[in-house]
Scaffold this active site. Structure first.
Site, PDB file in Angstrom:
ATOM      1  N   ASP A  97      14.627  36.744  36.043  1.00 51.37           N
ATOM      2  CA  ASP A  97      14.123  35.392  36.647  1.00 51.37           C
ATOM      3  C   ASP A  97      12.584  35.279  36.138  1.00 51.37           C
ATOM      4  OD1 ASP A  97      16.497  35.055  38.166  1.00 51.37           O
ATOM      5  OD2 ASP A  97      15.526  35.854  40.109  1.00 51.37           O
TER       6      ASP A  97
ATOM      7  N   GLU B 237      18.885  36.863  27.055  1.00 50.25           N
ATOM      8  CA  GLU B 237      18.769  37.015  28.488  1.00 50.25           C
ATOM      9  C   GLU B 237      19.576  36.166  29.318  1.00 50.25           C
ATOM     10  OE1 GLU B 237      14.596  36.852  29.747  1.00 50.25           O
ATOM     11  OE2 GLU B 237      13.875  37.634  27.742  1.00 50.25           O
TER      12      GLU B 237
ATOM     13  N   GLN C  86      26.311  29.983  29.396  1.00 46.55           N
ATOM     14  CA  GLN C  86      27.549  29.755  30.613  1.00 46.55           C
ATOM     15  C   GLN C  86      26.988  30.627  31.774  1.00 46.55           C
ATOM     16  OE1 GLN C  86      27.813  30.150  27.098  1.00 46.55           O
ATOM     17  NE2 GLN C  86      28.303  27.883  27.085  1.00 46.55           N
TER      18      GLN C  86
ATOM     19  N   ARG D 160      13.011  34.116  31.857  1.00 43.06           N
ATOM     20  CA  ARG D 160      13.922  33.346  31.271  1.00 43.06           C
ATOM     21  C   ARG D 160      12.955  32.075  31.086  1.00 43.06           C
ATOM     22  NH1 ARG D 160      19.191  34.769  35.083  1.00 43.06           N
ATOM     23  NH2 ARG D 160      20.053  36.230  33.655  1.00 43.06           N
TER      24      ARG D 160
ATOM     25  N   ALA E 187      29.107  46.000  28.141  1.00 49.88           N
ATOM     26  CA  ALA E 187      28.362  45.432  29.383  1.00 49.88           C
ATOM     27  C   ALA E 187      27.160  44.352  29.080  1.00 49.88           C
ATOM     28  CB  ALA E 187      27.686  46.720  30.178  1.00 49.88           C
TER      29      ALA E 187
ATOM     30  N   TRP F 106      22.077  45.368  21.257  1.00 55.33           N
ATOM     31  CA  TRP F 106      21.403  44.207  21.109  1.00 55.33           C
ATOM     32  C   TRP F 106      19.862  44.408  21.719  1.00 55.33           C
ATOM     33  CZ3 TRP F 106      24.810  42.162  18.280  1.00 55.33           C
ATOM     34  CH2 TRP F 106      25.999  42.296  18.672  1.00 55.33           C
TER      35      TRP F 106
ATOM     36  N   GLY G 248      17.993  15.219   5.233  1.00 57.69           N
ATOM     37  CA  GLY G 248      19.290  15.075   4.602  1.00 57.69           C
ATOM     38  C   GLY G 248      19.551  16.267   3.809  1.00 57.69           C
TER      39      GLY G 248
END
Length: 381
Positions: free
Chosen positions: A239, A364, A368, A242, A130, A156, A340
């Protein structure tokens, strides 16, 4: 904040933060990353600057800064050390539900401790099956007299094992789907266990772990909001948070660009500075444009956290987070290219900037998912 710029106090704060990060935060960043340990020295320096208090209302011992100012703080910290910026961000995330929907009792008990730096907080929403699909969570909270008994495992979890409180989302009514989710504030010493800490690509100074709740008893007073409001609280919390992930991404990108510009201005090849080559200048210009565009989107979204008369925060929060994190990845890749072979080694900070940037596209809500949110807001329905 005016439409296109910072006010005087915000500009002054930005200058103070630039000096603070250069003096106290950035010098420790490589060690924090290599050792993979919580950045206690940096955190204590932030506490001395009252940075944990920035996002806490003044009536509960905080500073109550506006969200654009908070974004400046996060950006500057991230430009020096991504893990340190996350150490400050996560406690704010854990307390957003309490600040906005918690009882007066919860606010008075917990917010002053976070503001002072005495306590830290985590946010426990994701599970093994989930992640983006929050409604699929299996963690349960069963009422038992004056308590709730929470059982389940969260994955997480940022600051696992460090935090003193965990804002936990669990199902009080498993048959009701997302409408059966509720939120609780759980103290670590009530039986919260950390089963595993992840070995990560980046943000290595910020522990991320698997957190187990094995029949943890939580007083009914530690319910945040009402039963069944958890999904709404979780989405509204994201909301609000983020945009500051966007600020973190901007900071990482700016830190990478600043280092690259110094490098190409100092290093000479073929008898002249690398920065004198037009191809290099075009790369720098592109990076600078992307960063400035991302920063303005972040400021716009953050201003909506403080006042959203037209209901645009969900859309702009997702836009700012997705755009800024994509910019952070693009800029760190190109900035590393400017160094480099040196950029590819850990003797230079560029590879750390690149590794730290990646997570901003994931946590968060993946980018996608952000695009799904944005499309729904634009199309409607």
């Amino acid at each position: 904040m005016s439409a296109f710029g910072l006010d005087e106090s915000q500009r002054e704060f930005s200058e103070v933060m630039t000096s603070f990060v250069a003096d106290k935060i950035a010098p420790n960043a490589a060690k924090v990353d290599s050792e993979g340990q919580f950045p206690w020295d940096n955190f204590r320096a932030c506490v001395a600057m009252d940075l944990p208090a920035m996002g806490v209302p003044s009536e509960y011992g905080g500073i109550g800064a506006d969200h654009v100012t908070q974004a400046i703080m996060v950006e500057k910290l991230a430009s020096g050390c991504g893990s340190t910026s996350l150490a400050i961000l996560i406690s704010k995330l854990g307390m957003i539900p309490v600040i906005n929907w918690g009882s007066e009792q919860l606010k008075a008990k917990y917010l002053p401790r976070v503001a002072s730096g005495e306590a830290q907080a985590s946010y426990c929403l994701s599970e093994a099956d989930a992640g983006s699909d929050v409604a699929a969570m299996q963690t349960k909270a069963v009422r038992d007299g004056d308590d709730y008994v929470i059982t389940g495992t969260k994955y997480w979890i940022t600051n696992a094992g460090i935090s003193d409180t965990y804002t936990v989302f669990a199902k009080t009514d498993p048959e009701a789907g997302y409408r059966g989710i509720s939120a609780f504030l759980v103290e670590a010493d009530w039986g919260v266990k950390v089963a595993k800490l992840e070995k990560k690509l980046g943000m290595r100074g910020s522990p991320t772990g698997e957190v187990i709740f094995d029949e943890v008893r939580v007083p009914k007073e530690n319910l945040v909001g009402e039963e069944g409001e958890g999904f709404y609280l979780a989405m509204k919390t994201l909301d609000r948070s983020r945009p500051t992930i966007g600020a973190q991404a901007v900071g990482i990108a700016q830190g990478a660009l600043d280092y690259a510009v110094k490098y190409i201005s100092d290093r000479k090849q073929f008898g002249r500075r690398i920065s004198d080559n037009q191809g290099i200048q075009f790369m720098v210009a592109d990076m600078a444009m992307k960063i400035e565009a991302a920063r303005l989107l972040v400021y716009r979204a953050c201003s909506l956290v403080d006042g959203d008369p037209d209901g645009e925060l969900t859309k702009f929060g997702a836009i700012a987070k997705a755009f800024a994190s994509d910019v952070a990845m693009a800029v760190t890749v190109d900035a590393l290219q400017l160094l480099g072979g040196y950029g590819y080694t850990n003797d230079f900070p560029m590879e750390r900037f690149l590794r730290d940037a990646k997570i901003t596209q994931i946590y968060e809500g993946t980018n996608q998912v952000q695009r799904m949110v944005i499309a729904r807001q634009v199309i409607g329905g």
